[in-house]
Design a protein around this motif. Structure first.
Motif, short mmCIF file in Angstrom:
data_model
loop_
_atom_site.label_atom_id
_atom_site.label_comp_id
_atom_site.label_asym_id
_atom_site.label_seq_id
_atom_site.Cartn_x
_atom_site.Cartn_y
_atom_site.Cartn_z
N TRP A 145 0.80 -1.22 0.00
CA TRP A 145 0.00 0.00 0.00
C TRP A 145 0.83 1.27 0.00
O TRP A 145 0.46 2.24 -0.66
N PRO A 146 1.93 1.32 0.73
CA PRO A 146 2.73 2.56 0.69
C PRO A 146 3.15 2.92 -0.74
O PRO A 146 3.00 4.05 -1.16
N PHE A 147 3.64 1.92 -1.47
CA PHE A 147 4.11 2.23 -2.82
C PHE A 147 2.94 2.57 -3.73
O PHE A 147 2.98 3.53 -4.51
N ALA A 148 1.87 1.77 -3.60
CA ALA A 148 0.68 2.06 -4.40
C ALA A 148 0.17 3.47 -4.12
O ALA A 148 -0.19 4.22 -5.04
N SER A 149 0.18 3.86 -2.84
CA SER A 149 -0.27 5.20 -2.46
C SER A 149 0.64 6.27 -3.04
O SER A 149 0.18 7.31 -3.51
N ALA A 150 1.94 5.99 -3.00
CA ALA A 150 2.88 6.97 -3.54
C ALA A 150 2.64 7.18 -5.04
O ALA A 150 2.66 8.32 -5.52
N ILE A 151 2.39 6.09 -5.76
CA ILE A 151 2.10 6.23 -7.20
C ILE A 151 0.87 7.11 -7.38
O ILE A 151 0.84 8.03 -8.22
N ALA A 152 -0.15 6.84 -6.56
CA ALA A 152 -1.39 7.60 -6.68
C ALA A 152 -1.14 9.08 -6.39
O ALA A 152 -1.65 9.95 -7.11
N MET A 153 -0.34 9.37 -5.38
CA MET A 153 -0.05 10.77 -5.01
C MET A 153 0.67 11.49 -6.14
O MET A 153 0.38 12.63 -6.47
N LEU A 195 0.63 15.27 -10.64
CA LEU A 195 0.83 15.51 -12.07
C LEU A 195 -0.42 16.07 -12.72
O LEU A 195 -0.37 17.00 -13.53
N VAL A 196 -1.56 15.49 -12.35
CA VAL A 196 -2.82 15.93 -12.94
C VAL A 196 -3.07 17.39 -12.58
O VAL A 196 -3.48 18.20 -13.42
N LEU A 197 -2.77 17.73 -11.31
CA LEU A 197 -2.95 19.12 -10.89
C LEU A 197 -2.08 20.04 -11.74
O LEU A 197 -2.51 21.10 -12.18
N VAL A 198 -0.84 19.62 -11.96
CA VAL A 198 0.08 20.43 -12.76
C VAL A 198 -0.47 20.57 -14.18
O VAL A 198 -0.50 21.67 -14.74
N VAL A 199 -0.94 19.46 -14.74
CA VAL A 199 -1.46 19.50 -16.11
C VAL A 199 -2.60 20.50 -16.22
O VAL A 199 -2.65 21.33 -17.13
N PHE A 200 -3.52 20.45 -15.24
CA PHE A 200 -4.67 21.35 -15.32
C PHE A 200 -4.28 22.79 -15.04
O PHE A 200 -4.85 23.71 -15.62
N ALA A 201 -3.30 22.96 -14.13
CA ALA A 201 -2.83 24.31 -13.86
C ALA A 201 -2.24 24.90 -15.14
O ALA A 201 -2.52 26.04 -15.52
#
Lengths: 288, 354, 360
Positions: free
Chosen positions: A252-260, A265-271
């Motif tokens: 879960w830690p790694f999976a969570s890190a990927i999600a974060m 990235l998505v925030l950056v893309v939309f910004a």
């Protein structure tokens, strides 16, 4: 006045609760998890706190490539959905009566039938011995069968097929929201059909296109089944990578890190998208 | 000159417009007045080219326009909700039509300025429609029409989205503007006051048919039928039951001496009629006065300062009498009314003027 | 704070698992069939929850164990259907207060669960315990044996496949399918590749993966046997490492596939295993249930009805059935892998495998 404001606030409580429960809390749980350590024999990770999951992501280019591939597939799919979906949406809004109902049903039907059914259907269509290849060879377009499955092309076809209805519905909504009078005014002032479309209809449905794009893009980022099945396990995307880590390896830690990292990235893309000319500021003046 | 000739329109079995004929002279402003569903908007939309007619013709300066598509007619429409392009500035909205007509840029600039100056909106050229008030939006909508120098301007319920005070003001502005521009204009409205103040002539429609065309005063004073009489005027005209038997008249149950009846109407055939009397054609009369008077009981009084409206019942029907002065009357008091017969209209059983 | 997070995750997990874990089938049958007469059954009205696979496995289990026990004891046995990874995740998440008392898992999941203290150690005092093969007595109770061998399209492969090394033949290049990683098949395949080519997994991991990569480009990484057999029939895939028990069905349906127990090394031993949750509230009933599952009667029913090879040495079946099972002397040829080592490295192997897939 004050009273009515309070009432309005009260009405927002259920929605806020749902939002907090379904989005905010899980987000912070994942954020927290991403700094924990996977402990063997336990699904729930534990301390010590560490940034090793993030370091592991950037250890080599594999996971950045997975993210890049996902972003690319998603952007491509969203783009194709705009190009394919807009004319369909436009046509449906102009259709009348029974025919319009039929078209609407055709668009909505796939949404009701479920991702797996659709994807399996598409799998059958796209095999090297399937109807698509047979048709293309019969029509003389291909000499030898093309392998769609297990390629990004196949995945993009699958994602497009799956999410096109969202685009069509969103754009339809936007086109329908344009008052008839405005289009008549354009006619009246001397615009022919083509001019009216490009100068009035298209700009006024731009927000719908943007909304559809974001919607499809978001759906693609999250997709799991389609890349897995149509990618034949060869096309690793964020969805499959997170599933692998979280559900199969209990990391879960790694999976969570990927999600974060994805969320960031998505925030950056939309910004970035918001700062593009003609997308951000001016819309406010028009719609407000 | 706009000629509407035998125009008709039907949606399946629903005939919404029947054999309509109207002529609008150059520079004239004609109001199409009628209740909703009377076909007035249908006429406007056919002329503008938004819908097709089933029969008849529409000609401008003698040439039929029905075969031209809407965008080739050069007719300016001002829509009820103004229909400005929300993604364009005022300047761009006004310029749009000029671009479509391939007017060169330099000339466009001049004509946009001209048009905006005419409607007094030059200071707002850079604004977006949602930053303007309703009245301002309307002026921009008119400027769009002015800029393309349309041969004909069609106004579709142009005032109905404005509040009462603004409506009166804009009404005056539109009238002045139309005169100044000298543009042939058709205005569609369901508001009789609007029609009477704006229209050089009024065409009254009901159920897809023209009832009467004429100047406001013609229509007001000599309505051809009960519908027209009832539609124009506030408070509306009073109708009294009238019977003629053997040359003797009875109005609202009261006999009228033969010599008191208006001379030109003495030859009426026996039968039942409706006598139309406008509120201002009733006057207070002393009880002992000679001639026909009608004693009534006051049911309601509205004192408006410059005038007083007195309401009373004959049978179930409420009537109104307008006195050109401030009057104090108790509700329930009894008064005596005199009719100005010369200004009354008599309608037969079919509602037609006799 | 941490407790809150644990609670939330557990909640989220439970919700998502419940949502995707298949239907929860409640057995509405009444306990009135109690044959106990005057003496009350020790398990009267107790409810045992069992996590197991659906489909034919469910029906044979119901017929041979669940219904007889419910009739005899007046207890309820509720079957929660689904796959093992969800089941296992749930067991770990609910270790203090398990919602499932008995769980069917695969060979290494059960071993791991016992090692991690989430599942109980085996109880050798069960009356049928002694009849189990030795390998079925550790890491949970063995339920059925499976052998990972090779299935191949016998119409398109020219020469019969007999050993694991045959997968590296020239005619099979680009035609061997692997499953998605992680999973038993690939874990085993990595280990057996090392053995087949004489490589030491502990020191020559990269060489092992290089060897596997030689099979590429891979036509397919399957996560579904329907998909695999369809593509085997079409010739997109010619051979794959699969379980004997799963291939029977397809072969019977007429897919042109032959299953072999290859040598060098032999077929890989796998087993379906039963574990009892550590903190179950129904321990005695759970043990009774397990004892019946590993008894001759249920084991025979498994073998005869769905061709699952028995873990109970005392089961005898007709030759016709035996052909489809890993049975008798076959059992001795099965290779047991070092699952401790494999599981310890599964994470790293998955990473390496992912990269191999990408470069494929």
């Amino acid at each position: 006045m004050k009273k009515s404001v309070n009432k309005a606030n009260a009405l927002l409580i259920p929605l806020t609760l749902v939002f907090v429960l379904l989005f905010i809390i899980p987000f912070f749980v994942l954020f927290y998890y991403s700094f924990l350590t996977r402990s063997s024999g336990q699904v729930v990770p534990s301390t010590p706190y560490t940034v090793s999951s993030y370091l592991r992501f950037f250890e080599d280019s594999y996971y950045p490539r997975v993210v890049g591939r996902t972003l690319w597939l998603s952007l491509l799919t969203a783009g194709i959905c705009v190009v394919l979906g807009y004319p369909v949406a436009y046509y449906i809004t102009k259709a009348r009566g029974y025919w319009k109902t039929v078209l609407m049903v055709v668009v909505i039907l796939p949404l009701v039938s479920g991702v797996i059914t659709q994807t399996l259907g598409l799998y059958g269509m796209l095999t090297s011995y399937g109807p698509v290849n047979n048709f293309l060879m019969w029509a003389g377009i291909l000499k030898e069968p093309v392998e769609f499955l297990g390629t990004t092309t196949g995945v993009v076809i699958g994602l497009t097929q799956g999410f096109l209805p969202y685009m069509i519905l969103t754009v339809m909504n936007a086109i329908q929201a344009i008052p008839d009078n405005v289009l008549e005014a354009a006619d009246n002032l001397g615009a022919n059909g083509v001019q009216r479309f490009f100068l009035i209809t298209l700009p006024l449905s731009k927000t719908g296109v943007a909304a559809g794009f974001v919607l499809v893009f978001g759906c693609c980022l999250n997709s799991y089944t389609t890349p897995l099945l149509l990618g034949r396990g060869k096309i690793s995307v964020i969805g499959t990578a997170i599933y692998q880590q979280a559900m199969e390896l209990y990391n879960w830690p790694f999976a969570s890190a990927i999600a974060m990292i994805l969320i960031a990235l998505v925030l950056v893309v939309f910004a970035l998208g918001n700062t593009l000319p003609g997308v951000g500021g001016r819309k406010k003046a028009v719609s407000g | 000159m706009l000629e509407i000739i035998n125009l008709s329109k039907a949606y399946k079995a629903n005939q919404v417009l029947k054999d309509t004929n109207i002529t609008v002279n150059n520079g004239e402003m004609v109001a199409l007045l009628g209740p909703s569903g009377s076909g007035k908007t249908t006429i406007l939309r056919i002329v503008a080219g938004f819908i097709e007619a089933n029969g008849g013709d529409v000609r401008i300066d003698g040439e039929s326009i029905l075969n031209y598509e809407a965008h080739k007619r050069n007719i300016g429409v001002v829509f009820q909700n103004y229909a400005l392009f929300p993604h364009m500035t005022v300047q761009q909205n006004v310029e749009f039509g000029l671009k479509m007509h391939k007017v060169p840029a330099a000339e466009r600039k001049v004509r946009v300025e001209e048009a905006l100056k005419v409607v007094d909106m030059l200071d707002y050229a850079g604004r977006y429609p949602n930053q303007l008030s309703g009245g301002q939006q309307q002026r921009v909508a008119i400027a769009r029409v002015v800029a393309i120098r349309a041969k004909l301007m069609l106004l579709d319920e142009p005032l109905s989205n404005l509040d009462a005070k603004l409506r009166r003001q804009v009404r005056v502005e539109i009238k002045e503007l139309q005169r100044k521009l000298g543009i042939t204009t058709v205005i569609v409205t369901h508001d009789q006051e609007e029609a009477m103040t704006l229209g050089d002539r009024i065409a009254i429609l009901n159920e897809g048919r023209i009832q009467q065309i004429g100047t406001p005063m013609e229509l007001y004073d000599r309505p051809v039928n009960q519908f027209v009489a009832g539609f124009l005027g506030t408070p509306s005209i009073n109708f009294f039951d009238m019977t003629v038997a053997g040359g003797n008249w009875t109005i609202a149950g009261r006999p009228v001496d033969r010599e008191w009846a208006p001379e030109e109407k003495r030859g009426l055939e026996d039968g039942t009629y409706a006598l139309g009397v406008r509120p201002e054609n009733l006057e207070l009369a002393p009880e002992e006065e000679e001639g026909f008077t009608m004693p009534v009981e006051v049911s309601l009084v509205e004192n408006l300062g410059a005038e007083t409206l007195i309401y009373f019942f004959t049978g179930q029907r409420q009537n109104c009498c307008r006195m050109p002065q401030s009057l104090y009357l108790e509700v329930g008091s009894r008064i005596n009314l005199r009719f100005t017969f010369s200004k009354c209209s008599v309608f037969d059983r079919n509602g037609l003027r006799v | 704070m941490k407790k809150l997070f644990c609670l939330l995750l557990t909640l989220a997990l439970a919700l998502s698992l419940a949502a995707c874990g298949g239907s929860k089938e409640r057995d509405a049958e009444d306990a009135s069939g109690n044959a106990g007469g005057d003496g009350a059954s020790p398990f009267q009205d107790e409810t045992l929850v069992v996590g197991v696979w659906g489909g034919t496995i469910e029906s044979v289990l119901r017929e041979s164990v669940v219904t007889p026990m419910e009739e005899e004891f007046g207890c309820n046995i509720e079957l929660v259907l689904g796959g093992t990874s969800e089941r296992k995740a749930k067991m770990y998440a609910e270790v203090d207060n398990p919602s499932m008392d008995v769980l069917f898992l695969n060979i290494y999941e059960s071993k791991q669960a016992v090692d991690d203290g989430v599942a109980q150690e085996v109880d050798s005092s069960l009356s049928n315990f002694g009849s189990l093969y030795d390998f079925a007595q550790t890491g949970g109770y063995g339920m059925s044996i499976m052998g990972l061998g090779i299935g191949y399209n016998h119409e398109l492969v020219t020469e019969p496949i007999t050993s694991w090394k045959d997968l590296w033949r020239e005619e099979l290049k680009g035609k061997v399918a692997l499953s998605t990683m992680p999973g038993f098949e690939n874990d085993a395949f990595i280990a057996l590749t090392a053995q087949a080519w004489g490589l030491d997994l502990k020191t020559q991991e990269d060489e092992v993966f290089a060897k596997i990569a030689e099979l590429g480009p891979f036509p397919l990484f399957y996560n579904d046997l329907d998909e695999l057999f369809l593509e085997m029939k079409q010739g997109v895939v010619l051979a794959a490492a699969i379980f004997n028990s799963y291939s029977n069905d397809y072969i019977e349906q007429g897919f042109p596939v032959t299953f072999v127990y290859p040598n060098d090394p032999g077929a890989i031993l796998a087993k379906d295993t039963i574990v009892i949750a550590k903190n179950t509230a129904h321990e005695a009933l759970a043990k009774e249930f397990v004892n019946r599952c590993i008894g001759v009667e249920a084991q025979t029913a498994y073998a005869e009805n769905i061709f699952f090879s028995p873990c109970n040495k005392d089961v005898t079946v007709a030759d016709e059935v035996a052909k489809k099972l890993v049975y008798g002397d076959d059992v001795k040829t099965l290779v047991t892998l070092d699952w401790d080592y494999i599981l310890e490295h599964e994470d790293a192997w998955t990473d390496q495998f992912n990269r191999m897939v990408e470069g494929n």
